[in-house]
Design an enzyme around this catalytic site. Structure first.
Site, mmCIF file in Angstrom:
data_model
loop_
_atom_site.group_PDB
_atom_site.id
_atom_site.type_symbol
_atom_site.label_atom_id
_atom_site.label_comp_id
_atom_site.label_asym_id
_atom_site.label_seq_id
_atom_site.Cartn_x
_atom_site.Cartn_y
_atom_site.Cartn_z
ATOM 1 N N TYR A 33 0.835 -1.199 0.000
ATOM 2 C CA TYR A 33 0.000 0.000 0.000
ATOM 3 C C TYR A 33 0.870 1.249 0.000
ATOM 4 O O TYR A 33 2.084 1.191 0.203
ATOM 5 C CB TYR A 33 -0.950 -0.006 1.208
ATOM 6 C CG TYR A 33 -0.298 0.300 2.542
ATOM 7 C CD1 TYR A 33 0.545 -0.622 3.152
ATOM 8 C CD2 TYR A 33 -0.507 1.524 3.177
ATOM 9 C CE1 TYR A 33 1.148 -0.331 4.372
ATOM 10 C CE2 TYR A 33 0.087 1.815 4.392
ATOM 11 C CZ TYR A 33 0.913 0.886 4.987
ATOM 12 O OH TYR A 33 1.516 1.172 6.180
ATOM 13 N N LYS A 148 6.538 -1.738 1.897
ATOM 14 C CA LYS A 148 5.337 -1.193 2.536
ATOM 15 C C LYS A 148 4.208 -2.213 2.369
ATOM 16 O O LYS A 148 3.285 -2.037 1.564
ATOM 17 C CB LYS A 148 4.986 0.185 1.956
ATOM 18 C CG LYS A 148 4.099 1.007 2.900
ATOM 19 C CD LYS A 148 4.133 2.470 2.537
ATOM 20 C CE LYS A 148 3.068 3.290 3.223
ATOM 21 N NZ LYS A 148 3.182 3.434 4.668
ATOM 22 N N GLU A 181 12.329 2.758 14.133
ATOM 23 C CA GLU A 181 11.418 3.822 13.683
ATOM 24 C C GLU A 181 10.230 3.791 14.634
ATOM 25 O O GLU A 181 10.380 3.371 15.787
ATOM 26 C CB GLU A 181 11.022 3.600 12.218
ATOM 27 C CG GLU A 181 10.397 2.236 11.961
ATOM 28 C CD GLU A 181 10.059 1.970 10.501
ATOM 29 O OE1 GLU A 181 9.773 2.909 9.760
ATOM 30 O OE2 GLU A 181 10.043 0.774 10.128
ATOM 31 N N LEU A 206 11.087 1.367 7.169
ATOM 32 C CA LEU A 206 10.474 1.836 5.926
ATOM 33 C C LEU A 206 11.165 3.153 5.550
ATOM 34 O O LEU A 206 11.273 4.058 6.392
ATOM 35 C CB LEU A 206 8.979 2.085 6.126
ATOM 36 C CG LEU A 206 8.290 2.538 4.833
ATOM 37 C CD1 LEU A 206 8.127 1.366 3.866
ATOM 38 C CD2 LEU A 206 6.950 3.175 5.110
HETATM 39 N N1 PLP Z 1 7.544 3.993 9.025
HETATM 40 C C1 PLP Z 1 6.416 3.266 9.000
HETATM 41 C C2 PLP Z 1 6.408 1.918 9.631
HETATM 42 C C3 PLP Z 1 5.269 3.773 8.375
HETATM 43 O O1 PLP Z 1 4.142 3.035 8.333
HETATM 44 C C4 PLP Z 1 5.308 5.066 7.808
HETATM 45 C C5 PLP Z 1 4.132 5.637 7.158
HETATM 46 O O2 PLP Z 1 3.067 5.103 7.184
HETATM 47 C C6 PLP Z 1 6.495 5.785 7.888
HETATM 48 C C7 PLP Z 1 7.604 5.222 8.489
HETATM 49 C C8 PLP Z 1 6.604 7.154 7.301
HETATM 50 O O3 PLP Z 1 6.644 7.074 5.913
HETATM 51 P P1 PLP Z 1 6.104 8.262 4.999
HETATM 52 O O4 PLP Z 1 6.885 9.474 5.390
HETATM 53 O O5 PLP Z 1 6.415 7.812 3.623
HETATM 54 O O6 PLP Z 1 4.662 8.404 5.296
#
Ligand code: PLP
Length: 292
Positions: A33, A148, A181, A206
């Site tokens: 997603y 993702k 994270e 991610l």
């Molecule tokens: N880390 C995780 C596990 C996430 O699910 C997300 C966003 O949903 C992020 C980091 C941040 O990513 P982004 O800045 O692309 O939204």
């Protein structure tokens, strides 16, 4: 007003939109997603979101059921039909529908695709000023967090822990004490010498699109940015801690579990980065924002 969703070729009221019970996304979390922000009618960092979507698909040997141009048409149409000026678009692609068996189905099954949109005005400025409370949770996820994937149960459990503790987020800590994270955002610290530190983009996290943008904005502003793992101990004793994400923007952290961080309020550098991010999304070029 009912939300309108795009589901496998049709625009439907969300309440009557359904997927097949043998969709592999439903049975195996065999899907990926993306979530991107639309701000005053302009998509934020659309191209890197699409690049990441394609990467997630290719890492799982899935294909996109439509061309990038057709996908953009669908995104715009979902936004239009939902009268959405500011909010988030969610897109999910699953491997497809097949009789339940673990291996990939034989033949060229058609991936399923869903696109939805909902209003969202951005994370709270008041909370940012005060600084958010976060809790910690063990990082019990699989080793391909760079994908993702919709397999988010460990993130869900961590976030539920945060919700029960009346905290904004849960930061995830591995057995050796490293902060990878957070459940739905990337984690950063600022050291005593004002170096901004975040985990490198390995399989352990991610690679956040907001993370990349904020890294660039920080560098442009003259801050030193270092990509290296840091520990929970370092985070608790850091000058500042903050989070980044599509729905998070830049969120200063004022408390980790029961320990105040820095001076126990939204840190000045994190707030500066939040303002810079806000200026960035306020001044995006509408003419090129949909380019991929
Ligand atoms: N880390 C995780 C596990 C996430 O699910 C997300 C966003 O949903 C992020 C980091 C941040 O990513 P982004 O800045 O692309 O939204």
């Amino acid at each position: 007003m009912s939300h309108i969703a795009y589901v496998n070729g049709r625009y439907l009221p969300q309440r009557s939109a359904t997927v097949h019970i043998e969709d592999r996304g439903y049975q195996f979390a065999d899907g990926v997603y993306e979530v991107f922000l639309v701000w005053n009618g302009v998509p934020v960092d659309y191209a890197p979101h699409i690049v990441r979507l394609n990467r997630s698909l290719s890492e799982l040997r899935m294909r996109m059921p439509m061309s990038p141009a057709a996908l953009t048409v669908v995104m715009k149409e979902v936004i239009r039909r939902n009268h959405m000026k500011t909010g988030i678009v969610y897109i999910q692609v699953n491997r497809g529908v097949a009789s339940r068996a673990h291996p990939f189905p034989n033949g060229d099954i058609k991936p399923s695709i869903v696109v939805t949109a909902k209003h969202f005005a951005g994370s709270s400025d008041a909370m940012a000023e005060q600084g958010a409370k976060v809790v910690t949770a063990p990082d019990i996820r699989w080793e391909r967090r760079d994908i993702k994937s919709v397999g988010l149960l460990a993130n869900v459990l961590a976030r539920q822990g945060a919700t029960e503790a009346k905290a904004y987020e849960a930061i995830l800590v591995t057995a050796d004490g490293t902060v990878t994270e957070a459940s739905a955002s990337n984690a950063w610290i600022i050291t005593a010498d004002k170096t901004i530190v975040t985990h490198p983009t390995t399989n352990a996290i991610l690679g956040g699109v907001t993370r990349a943008t904020v890294k660039d904005l920080a560098k442009q502003a003259g801050y030193t940015v270092q990509e290296r793992p840091f520990t929970l101990e370092e985070a608790k004793n850091a000058k500042e801690v903050f989070l980044t994400g599509t729905t998070t923007f830049v969120m200063p952290v004022a408390q980790i579990d029961d320990k105040p961080v820095g001076n126990g309020t939204g840190g000045l550098i994190a707030l500066d980065l939040r303002r810079r991010y806000r200026r960035y999304i306020d001044t995006l070029d509408a003419a090129t924002a949909w380019n991929v």
